[in-house]
Design an enzyme around this catalytic site. Structure first.
Site, PDB file in Angstrom:
ATOM      1  N   ARG A 117      -7.090   5.633  -5.683  1.00  9.69           N
ATOM      2  CA  ARG A 117      -6.870   7.071  -5.832  1.00  9.69           C
ATOM      3  C   ARG A 117      -7.172   7.526  -7.261  1.00  9.69           C
ATOM      4  O   ARG A 117      -7.839   8.547  -7.480  1.00  9.69           O
ATOM      5  CB  ARG A 117      -5.438   7.422  -5.448  1.00  9.69           C
TER       6      ARG A 117
ATOM      7  N   ILE B 292       0.873  -1.171   0.000  1.00  6.73           N
ATOM      8  CA  ILE B 292       0.000   0.000   0.000  1.00  6.73           C
ATOM      9  C   ILE B 292       0.911   1.222   0.000  1.00  6.73           C
ATOM     10  O   ILE B 292       2.070   1.156   0.425  1.00  6.73           O
ATOM     11  CB  ILE B 292      -0.971   0.020   1.199  1.00  6.73           C
ATOM     12  N   ASP B 293       0.397   2.327  -0.507  1.00 12.88           N
ATOM     13  CA  ASP B 293       1.220   3.524  -0.672  1.00 12.88           C
ATOM     14  C   ASP B 293       1.781   4.017   0.657  1.00 12.88           C
ATOM     15  O   ASP B 293       1.212   3.764   1.727  1.00 12.88           O
ATOM     16  CB  ASP B 293       0.392   4.649  -1.298  1.00 12.88           C
ATOM     17  N   LYS B 294       2.862   4.751   0.567  1.00 16.88           N
ATOM     18  CA  LYS B 294       3.519   5.301   1.761  1.00 16.88           C
ATOM     19  C   LYS B 294       2.528   6.017   2.669  1.00 16.88           C
ATOM     20  O   LYS B 294       2.513   5.794   3.882  1.00 16.88           O
ATOM     21  CB  LYS B 294       4.620   6.277   1.333  1.00 16.88           C
TER      22      LYS B 294
END
Length: 341
Positions: free
Chosen positions: A263, A143-145
């Protein structure tokens, strides 16, 4: 470095190619992936009836004796770091963690340390997967930062391959919670006119597009309808805020797992994520539409308001169904608090 010789025989009706026969007949407990077998073949680590075989297209016969010299997994070059982890579940084969926003999953240029993998190397010690020849956590999804929430990581080779197969088959349950601009209304003509957006029973929005790197900005993903990788996201509104409604809490779940998928897809619908500096658009929300202080809190939110809330899968070794939930982090809880007034 020592080696662990592995011996077995080719079973009846073998595939025409050596690499495919090896993939089919190698003992399951060893957990050698096709990629790893291909590397062992090219390294001359495979013999057929005592003769080194490096051609993946070579023919084999039923009863042929195979020996593979599997090198012991080497120590990872990635540094172990004593970084606190919120461990939700752990056994000999896997670990489930609740990643905080701001933590990168895997070291990369610009983020060589302070990552989840650095923390896991310290936490797990010697009990790590050797997939690919190095002892390190088996990262099968990311998962993104700046997205918080649940991740499962393999500790054993068998778990690594089993989890990877489930992700490839899209059988993993992954649900996210997000705060978005506006309220995605399945009945609204505008949303119905957006290409790739469909409606399903239960007021569920289904977003189906392809995704690929943006032509102008290689750090971004872009929606395509030809080329790229197929991507499907479903979303439903959990709660709307404001008069008129200006913000919504939504639940999203993934059929595929592409980079930045939620997103990008929510931005494609015209309802980008609050705080998303890349796709969100940083819209101005009227303070008169929301409770006192809510508009300022939303405009000051500095990350995408996205949380991986639910993770479900079949245990790759034991076979039992597992499901985990993680509550919203404090920063998103605060946003909900001010939105409720």
């Amino acid at each position: 470095m020592g080696e662990a010789p592995l011996s077995f025989q080719i079973a009846a009706d073998p595939p025409a190619r050596l690499d495919k026969a090896l993939s089919r007949d190698v003992p399951e407990a060893v957990s050698l992936s096709r990629t790893r077998l291909a590397k062992l073949l090219s390294d001359g680590a495979v013999t057929v009836n005592g003769v080194v075989a490096s051609n993946p297209k070579a023919r084999v016969n039923e009863g042929d004796s195979i020996e593979i010299s599997v090198p012991e997994a080497r120590e990872s070059h990635i540094e172990a770091e004593d970084i606190p982890l919120e461990v939700v579940y752990e056994d000999d084969d896997l670990i489930v963690v609740n990643k905080p926003a701001g933590m990168v999953v895997h070291p990369a240029p610009g983020s060589p340390n302070g990552t989840l993998v650095n923390a896991l190397l310290h936490h797990c010690g010697e009990s790590l997967s050797g997939v690919g020849g190095a002892k390190r956590p088996g990262v099968v999804h990311r998962i993104d930062k700046d997205t918080s929430g649940l991740l499962v990581v393999a500790k054993s080779d068998a778990a690594h391959h089993g989890l990877a197969d489930q992700f490839a088959a899209h059988t993993i349950e992954r649900k996210y919670q997000a705060l978005v601009y506006g309220v995605p209304d399945v009945a609204h003509p505008r949303l119905r006119g957006v290409r790739g957006v469909g409606m399903e029973p239960g007021n569920i929005i289904r977003i189906t597009t392809n995704l690929s790197r943006h032509k102008m900005d290689r750090q971004k993903q872009a929606v395509l309808f030809e080329g790229g990788k197929h991507a499907i996201t479903r979303a439903r509104v959990v709660e709307a805020f404001g008069q008129p409604p200006a913000v919504a809490l939504i639940e999203c779940w993934l059929e595929t797992g592409r980079t930045h998928q939620i997103r990008v897809h929510m931005a494609h619908t015209g309802h980008g994520l609050i705080g998303d500096p890349v796709y969100g658009g940083r819209r101005k929300i009227s303070a008169r539409a929301l409770p006192e202080g809510a508009a300022d809190a939303l405009s000051g939110f500095t990350r995408q308001a996205l949380h991986a809330a639910v993770l479900g899968f079949e245990h790759p070794v034991g076979g039992e169904q597992m499901r985990f939930e993680a509550a919203l982090p404090k920063d998103m809880q605060y946003l909900l608090q001010v939105l409720h007034g």
